[in-house]
Design a protein around this motif. Structure first.
Motif, PDB file in Angstrom:
ATOM      1  N   SER A  10       0.830  -1.199   0.000  1.00 48.63           N
ATOM      2  CA  SER A  10       0.000   0.000   0.000  1.00 48.63           C
ATOM      3  C   SER A  10       0.871   1.259   0.000  1.00 48.63           C
ATOM      4  O   SER A  10       0.624   2.196  -0.758  1.00 48.63           O
ATOM      5  CB  SER A  10      -0.924  -0.011   1.223  1.00 48.63           C
ATOM      6  OG  SER A  10      -1.699   1.153   1.242  1.00 48.63           O
ATOM      7  N   LYS A  11       1.900   1.269   0.830  1.00 48.19           N
ATOM      8  CA  LYS A  11       2.812   2.423   0.894  1.00 48.19           C
ATOM      9  C   LYS A  11       3.526   2.601  -0.454  1.00 48.19           C
ATOM     10  O   LYS A  11       3.629   3.711  -0.969  1.00 48.19           O
ATOM     11  CB  LYS A  11       3.824   2.248   2.016  1.00 48.19           C
ATOM     12  CG  LYS A  11       4.724   3.452   2.208  1.00 48.19           C
ATOM     13  CD  LYS A  11       5.633   3.237   3.408  1.00 48.19           C
ATOM     14  CE  LYS A  11       6.512   4.353   3.807  1.00 48.19           C
ATOM     15  NZ  LYS A  11       6.935   5.360   3.010  1.00 48.19           N
ATOM     16  N   CYS A  12       3.980   1.506  -1.012  1.00 42.48           N
ATOM     17  CA  CYS A  12       4.682   1.539  -2.297  1.00 42.48           C
ATOM     18  C   CYS A  12       3.772   2.094  -3.398  1.00 42.48           C
ATOM     19  O   CYS A  12       4.168   2.975  -4.165  1.00 42.48           O
ATOM     20  CB  CYS A  12       5.145   0.126  -2.643  1.00 42.48           C
ATOM     21  SG  CYS A  12       6.084   0.018  -4.156  1.00 42.48           S
ATOM     22  N   MET A  13       2.543   1.610  -3.478  1.00 42.56           N
ATOM     23  CA  MET A  13       1.614   2.043  -4.515  1.00 42.56           C
ATOM     24  C   MET A  13       1.179   3.498  -4.317  1.00 42.56           C
ATOM     25  O   MET A  13       0.915   4.203  -5.286  1.00 42.56           O
ATOM     26  CB  MET A  13       0.388   1.125  -4.562  1.00 42.56           C
ATOM     27  CG  MET A  13       0.697  -0.297  -4.991  1.00 42.56           C
ATOM     28  SD  MET A  13       1.499  -0.416  -6.585  1.00 42.56           S
ATOM     29  CE  MET A  13       0.137  -0.028  -7.656  1.00 42.56           C
ATOM     30  N   SER A  14       1.124   3.961  -3.068  1.00 43.34           N
ATOM     31  CA  SER A  14       0.712   5.342  -2.813  1.00 43.34           C
ATOM     32  C   SER A  14       1.759   6.351  -3.298  1.00 43.34           C
ATOM     33  O   SER A  14       1.456   7.518  -3.473  1.00 43.34           O
ATOM     34  CB  SER A  14       0.437   5.553  -1.322  1.00 43.34           C
ATOM     35  OG  SER A  14       1.643   5.586  -0.585  1.00 43.34           O
ATOM     36  N   GLN A  15       2.984   5.879  -3.514  1.00 43.27           N
ATOM     37  CA  GLN A  15       4.054   6.759  -3.981  1.00 43.27           C
ATOM     38  C   GLN A  15       4.015   6.992  -5.495  1.00 43.27           C
ATOM     39  O   GLN A  15       4.700   7.861  -6.012  1.00 43.27           O
ATOM     40  CB  GLN A  15       5.423   6.177  -3.594  1.00 43.27           C
ATOM     41  CG  GLN A  15       5.628   6.021  -2.100  1.00 43.27           C
ATOM     42  CD  GLN A  15       5.501   7.327  -1.353  1.00 43.27           C
ATOM     43  OE1 GLN A  15       6.169   8.301  -1.685  1.00 43.27           O
ATOM     44  NE2 GLN A  15       4.644   7.363  -0.352  1.00 43.27           N
ATOM     45  N   ILE A  16       3.212   6.208  -6.208  1.00 43.80           N
ATOM     46  CA  ILE A  16       3.119   6.339  -7.657  1.00 43.80           C
ATOM     47  C   ILE A  16       2.166   7.478  -7.990  1.00 43.80           C
ATOM     48  O   ILE A  16       1.009   7.467  -7.601  1.00 43.80           O
ATOM     49  CB  ILE A  16       2.646   5.012  -8.293  1.00 43.80           C
ATOM     50  CG1 ILE A  16       3.665   3.924  -7.995  1.00 43.80           C
ATOM     51  CG2 ILE A  16       2.455   5.187  -9.800  1.00 43.80           C
ATOM     52  CD1 ILE A  16       3.197   2.537  -8.366  1.00 43.80           C
ATOM     53  N   LYS A  17       2.695   8.459  -8.720  1.00 40.70           N
ATOM     54  CA  LYS A  17       1.907   9.651  -9.028  1.00 40.70           C
ATOM     55  C   LYS A  17       1.303   9.565 -10.426  1.00 40.70           C
ATOM     56  O   LYS A  17       1.832   8.879 -11.291  1.00 40.70           O
ATOM     57  CB  LYS A  17       2.803  10.887  -8.953  1.00 40.70           C
ATOM     58  CG  LYS A  17       3.400  11.139  -7.588  1.00 40.70           C
ATOM     59  CD  LYS A  17       4.215  12.395  -7.619  1.00 40.70           C
ATOM     60  CE  LYS A  17       5.683  12.035  -7.487  1.00 40.70           C
ATOM     61  NZ  LYS A  17       6.566  13.125  -7.713  1.00 40.70           N
TER      62      LYS A  17
END
Length: 130
Positions: A10-17
């Motif tokens: 979730s943290k990793c995917m939230s960093q994708i803009k």
């Protein structure tokens, strides 16, 4: 199987803009440096990443994974029931958006993430020449 737990993923995917990605910043800076007037993320039908009004060009900058690059796309290994339909929807939406812009008189140019990463100057030259 995913090698990250749910919170890590979730943290990793939230960093994708979706806006102001590295490739968008590169192209923006090159256009700005060459004093080519452009607009980032314009609110027009088709939602291109950039428009260059004087050249009547709409530019799309596609991520290789998200938009299924014919050269370097690799199918996801996990959660295929989610990712494969999502990526196919992205591809269909891209085609629809491009045809909408063409009907409105725009010349549409698309770049893949790997093209901008490997040689942004060459990509810009291609954009200006087309």
């Amino acid at each position: 199987m995913d090698n990250l737990n749910k919170d890590q993923r979730s943290k990793c995917m939230s960093q994708i803009k979706s806006k102001w990605t590295l490739q968008e910043k590169k192209i923006h800076n090159l256009l700005k440096g060459r004093k080519i007037k452009h607009e980032m993320h314009p609110k027009i039908k088709g939602s291109p990443d950039i428009i260059i009004t004087k050249m009547n060009k709409a530019v799309f900058l596609h991520g290789c994974f998200w938009h299924k690059c014919p050269e370097c796309y690799t199918e996801p290994k996990s959660n295929k029931s989610y990712w494969l339909p999502k990526i196919e929807r992205n591809v269909r939406r891209d085609q629809h958006n491009k045809s909408m812009l063409k009907k409105d008189g725009w010349k549409v140019v698309s770049f893949w993430e790997h093209e901008v990463k490997s040689d942004a100057d060459k990509a810009l030259k291609k954009l200006v020449e087309r």
